[in-house]
Design a protein around this motif. Structure first.
Motif, mmCIF file in Angstrom:
data_model
loop_
_atom_site.group_PDB
_atom_site.id
_atom_site.type_symbol
_atom_site.label_atom_id
_atom_site.label_comp_id
_atom_site.label_asym_id
_atom_site.label_seq_id
_atom_site.Cartn_x
_atom_site.Cartn_y
_atom_site.Cartn_z
ATOM 1 N N LYS A 297 34.300 70.921 31.172
ATOM 2 C CA LYS A 297 33.698 69.411 31.963
ATOM 3 C C LYS A 297 34.898 68.876 32.169
ATOM 4 O O LYS A 297 35.601 68.776 31.526
ATOM 5 N N THR A 298 34.723 68.382 33.919
ATOM 6 C CA THR A 298 35.938 68.201 34.112
ATOM 7 C C THR A 298 35.463 66.617 35.286
ATOM 8 O O THR A 298 34.830 67.377 36.256
ATOM 9 N N PHE A 299 35.767 65.441 34.798
ATOM 10 C CA PHE A 299 35.458 64.195 35.991
ATOM 11 C C PHE A 299 36.503 63.603 36.844
ATOM 12 O O PHE A 299 37.798 63.319 35.703
ATOM 13 N N ALA A 300 36.919 64.086 38.084
ATOM 14 C CA ALA A 300 37.928 63.172 38.983
ATOM 15 C C ALA A 300 37.249 61.219 39.392
ATOM 16 O O ALA A 300 36.226 62.423 40.496
ATOM 17 N N VAL A 301 37.811 60.635 39.360
ATOM 18 C CA VAL A 301 37.197 59.900 40.108
ATOM 19 C C VAL A 301 38.576 58.846 40.846
ATOM 20 O O VAL A 301 39.726 58.551 40.366
ATOM 21 N N SER A 302 38.048 58.324 42.252
ATOM 22 C CA SER A 302 39.440 58.038 42.946
ATOM 23 C C SER A 302 39.276 56.417 43.155
ATOM 24 O O SER A 302 38.068 56.106 42.997
ATOM 25 N N LYS A 303 39.887 55.238 43.669
ATOM 26 C CA LYS A 303 39.590 53.973 43.829
ATOM 27 C C LYS A 303 39.039 53.578 44.230
ATOM 28 O O LYS A 303 38.063 52.798 44.337
ATOM 29 N N LYS A 304 38.331 54.705 45.305
ATOM 30 C CA LYS A 304 37.130 54.480 46.707
ATOM 31 C C LYS A 304 35.752 55.493 46.002
ATOM 32 O O LYS A 304 34.722 54.614 46.658
ATOM 33 N N ASP A 305 35.502 56.045 44.383
ATOM 34 C CA ASP A 305 34.066 56.046 43.756
ATOM 35 C C ASP A 305 33.512 55.250 43.680
ATOM 36 O O ASP A 305 34.312 54.572 42.702
ATOM 37 N N THR A 306 32.467 55.853 42.909
ATOM 38 C CA THR A 306 31.390 55.115 42.265
ATOM 39 C C THR A 306 32.158 56.211 40.558
ATOM 40 O O THR A 306 32.213 57.499 40.895
ATOM 41 N N ILE A 307 31.922 55.388 39.959
ATOM 42 C CA ILE A 307 31.703 56.527 38.295
ATOM 43 C C ILE A 307 30.655 56.534 38.162
ATOM 44 O O ILE A 307 29.829 56.183 37.151
ATOM 45 N N GLN A 308 30.264 57.903 38.544
ATOM 46 C CA GLN A 308 28.841 58.388 38.323
ATOM 47 C C GLN A 308 28.656 58.288 36.843
ATOM 48 O O GLN A 308 27.422 58.001 36.757
ATOM 49 N N PHE A 309 29.003 58.068 35.847
ATOM 50 C CA PHE A 309 28.877 58.852 34.647
ATOM 51 C C PHE A 309 29.111 57.608 33.791
ATOM 52 O O PHE A 309 28.681 57.798 32.671
ATOM 53 N N LYS A 310 29.371 55.765 34.109
ATOM 54 C CA LYS A 310 29.143 55.137 33.500
ATOM 55 C C LYS A 310 27.696 55.420 33.116
ATOM 56 O O LYS A 310 27.259 54.851 33.949
ATOM 57 N N ASN A 311 27.254 54.264 31.972
ATOM 58 C CA ASN A 311 26.801 53.357 31.470
ATOM 59 C C ASN A 311 27.078 51.889 31.543
ATOM 60 O O ASN A 311 25.021 51.703 30.793
ATOM 61 N N SER A 312 27.514 51.304 31.750
ATOM 62 C CA SER A 312 27.798 50.077 31.580
ATOM 63 C C SER A 312 28.576 49.922 32.739
ATOM 64 O O SER A 312 28.625 50.001 33.533
ATOM 65 N N PRO A 313 28.512 48.320 32.896
ATOM 66 C CA PRO A 313 29.510 47.914 33.651
ATOM 67 C C PRO A 313 30.848 48.090 33.711
ATOM 68 O O PRO A 313 31.553 48.290 32.619
ATOM 69 N N LEU A 314 31.529 47.936 34.378
ATOM 70 C CA LEU A 314 33.436 48.294 34.266
ATOM 71 C C LEU A 314 33.357 46.527 33.809
ATOM 72 O O LEU A 314 34.326 45.867 34.484
ATOM 73 N N LEU A 315 33.934 46.863 32.329
ATOM 74 C CA LEU A 315 34.451 45.604 32.096
ATOM 75 C C LEU A 315 36.126 44.675 31.438
ATOM 76 O O LEU A 315 36.609 45.614 31.014
#
Length: 463
Positions: A297-315
Motif C-alpha cells: 500500500k502506498t499513499f502520496a500526499v501533496s501540499k494541496k491535498d487532504t490527508i484522507q487516512f488521518k484520524n486526528s487533527p494535524l498537530l
C-alpha cells in the motif's frame, strides 16, 4: 500517542481514564527515594509478576497471574550497595536473577534469589569495556541480553544470560557495505557512531522521539532486526539469527518524492516495513512486504491535498504545552520538513495505530537581566546570555484494520496514553515503571503521600 493524548485529556477527566488499583504495599522510603530503584517483570512461563524494590535493602514481591501477592522477601543488598539494577531473568525453577551494573568496576553482579529458602548466590561478570562499548540491554523470554559494540572489529557482541550462565555471541558485520547520506562508504562502526542505535520496545508503542532514530533495533525471540536509514535512497535491514549467528541483509528502496532534498525513515512491524519520505511539498507512506519487498500500500500526499487516512487533527506541540492544530496540509508539510521524521506502528487486539510525524529542537540565546544567571549557565555561555532549547513535534494519528484498511474511527487512548496522563497529573508519583502484559498494562509507582508501592491496571479505550 502521548502527544495526542494531551489533547484528549482536556476533554476527559483523569478519573474517567484511570483504572483499577490491583495492589498496594506499605513501604517508607524516607528520604532515600533518589537512591532507590524499582524493577517490574513477568515470568513469561508461569505468568507470575515480580516487583523488586531496592533501597537500603531489597524487597521482592511475587504476585500470581491474577495479581494476588503470593510471597514477600526482604533481604540485604550485600555486594551491590553502590550498583544499579538494570534487569532480571528467570531460571527454569522459577527463581529470579537480578543484574546489578557498575561502570566503575566494569562489571555486572548476578544474584540469583532462591525464594523457597530465602537464600541467594552471587556471581561477578567482568565486562570487556576496553574492547567494547555498551549499547543496550533488555529482557526477552525470561533471559537477559546485554548488547555491546566492538570498538575494533566491525560488529556487535551479545551476552545472553540464561540459568546463571552467560553465553557470548559475536555478530560480524564486516562483509557488508555501508554508505552515509552523501553515499560515501563508511564502516559499520562509523555508521553507528553517527547514528546511535535506538532499541524499540517490542509489543509496545514507541513514541516519536525514539522512532526518528536512523538506527533501530527490534528484539524478537532468538532474533534481532537492525534497520539503518542513514541513506536517503534505501533502508538497509539486517535479520540476525541468534541461534546460528547468520546475518541476512535486505534492501528496501525508499519511496521517491517529486523534489529533493527529502527526509526518510522506516519502521519494522510484523513482517512489514513502513517507510516514510517527505519534503516541504510532499509526504509518501509506503508499506512493503518483508519477504518479497513488494509494496502492499502506498499513499502520496501533496501540499494541496487532504490527508484522507488521518484520524486526528494535524498537530504541533512545543515542549509540554497544549498541542495546537495546523490549519492545512501545506502548513503541516512545511513544519514536518524542519524535523527528524519517523513513523511508529502499534497493534492491539482490534486495530493498528500509526503515528506519523517528526521531532526537532531550536536553540536560542536569550539576554539575561542584570544580576540574573540561570542554574544551567556554564563557562561557555557569554556572561550576558543564556541558552534555551525548545523541543517541538508535528504529527497526526491514523487508525487501520489489521488488513491494512484505513478507517474513520475516532482515536481512542491506549493504555500508555492514560498512564502518561495519570503520571503527569499526580505529582505524588515517583519511580514509575510500566509493565505490559497480554491484555493490559500495569503502572507501578511509589506514592509519596500514602507511602505505598501501588500497582494500577490500565487498558486501551475509554472506560
Amino acid at each position: 500517542m502521548k502527544q495526542f493524548f494531551l489533547l484528549l485529556s482536556l476533554l476527559f477527566s483523569t478519573v474517567l481514564l484511570s483504572q483499577t488499583v490491583l495492589s498496594s504495599y506499605s513501604l517508607d522510603l524516607k528520604n532515600k527515594k533518589e537512591r532507590s530503584e524499582i524493577l517490574n517483570a513477568e515470568n513469561t512461563t508461569t505468568h507470575d509478576v515480580f516487583v523488586f524494590l531496592a533501597s537500603d535493602s531489597l524487597t521482592i514481591l511475587k504476585y500470581n497471574s491474577a495479581l494476588f501477592l503470593k510471597q514477600k522477601i526482604v533481604t540485604s543488598r550485600q555486594f551491590v550497595e553502590d550498583k544499579s539494577l538494570i534487569g532480571c531473568s528467570f531460571s527454569e525453577d522459577g527463581n529470579p536473577t537480578l543484574y546489578w551494573f557498575s561502570p566503575v568496576e566494569k562489571s555486572i553482579i548476578l544474584i540469583k534469589y532462591y525464594l523457597e529458602t530465602n537464600t541467594s548466590r552471587a556471581l561477578k561478570f567482568q565486562i570487556p569495556l576496553k574492547e567494547k562499548s555498551p549499547l543496550t540491554y533488555y529482557q526477552k523470554d525470561n533471559n537477559f541480553y546485554f548488547l555491546m559494540k566492538d570498538n575494533i572489529r566491525q560488529g556487535l557482541t551479545v551476552f545472553i544470560f540464561k540459568n546463571g550462565i552467560a553465553e557470548e555471541k559475536y555478530l560480524d558485520f564486516s562483509p557488508f557495505v555501508f554508505r552515509d547520506r552523501k553515499t560515501q562508504q563508511k564502516t559499520f562502526n562509523q555508521i553507528l557512531a553517527e547514528n546511535p542505535i535506538e532499541k524499540m520496545d517490542s509489543g509496545e508503542y514507541n513514541p516519536l522521539d525514539k522512532v526518528t532514530s536512523k538506527s533501530k533495533l527490534y528484539t524478537l525471540p532468538n532474533r534481532l532486526i537492525l534497520t539503518l536509514d542513514q541513506s536517503l535512497r534505501k533502508t538497509q535491514l539486517f535479520d540476525i539469527d541468534l541461534n546460528n549467528l547468520e546475518i541476512k541483509e535486505k534492501t528496501f528502496l525508499q519511496p521517491a518524492t517529486q523534489k529533493n532534498p527529502k527526509k526518510s525513515n522506516s519502521y519494522y512491524h510484523e513482517n512489514k516495513l513502513y517507510q516514510i519520505a517527505n519534503n516541504a511539498e510532499q509526504l509518501i507512506l509506503d508499506i512493503k512486504d518483508y519477504e518479497s519487498g513488494e509494496s502492499l500500500k502506498t499513499f502520496a500526499v501533496s501540499k494541496k491535498d487532504t490527508i484522507q487516512f488521518k484520524n486526528s487533527p494535524l498537530l504541533l506541540q512545543i515542549n509540554d504545552r497544549r498541542p495546537r492544530e495546523l490549519k492545512n496540509t501545506s502548513k503541516f508539510l512545511q513544519e514536518l520538513a524542519t524535523t527528524d521524521v519517523g513513523i511508529s506502528v502499534f497493534k492491539n487486539k482490534q486495530n493498528l495505530f500509526l503515528t506519523l510525524g517528526g521531532t526537532g529542537m531550536e536553540s536560542k540565546s536569550i539576554a539575561a537581566p542584570f544580576g540574573f544567571m540561570p542554574d544551567f549557565y556554564d563557562d561557555f555561555t557569554p556572561p550576558s546570555y543564556y541558552g534555551i532549547n525548545t523541543y517541538y513535534s508535528v504529527f497526526f494519528e491514523s487508525v487501520w484494520t489489521k488488513k491494512l484498511e484505513t478507517t474513520t474511527q475516532n482515536q481512542e487512548p491506549l493504555a500508555a496514553d492514560k498512564i502518561y496522563s495519570f503520571i503527569d497529573s499526580h505529582k505524588e508519583i515517583v519511580l514509575p515503571k510500566i509493565l505490559k502484559l497480554s491484555n493490559y498494562s500495569i503502572l507501578g509507582y511509589y506514592d509519596l503521600n500514602s507511602k505505598e508501592y501501588i500497582l494500577r491496571k490500565f487498558t486501551d479505550g475509554f472506560n
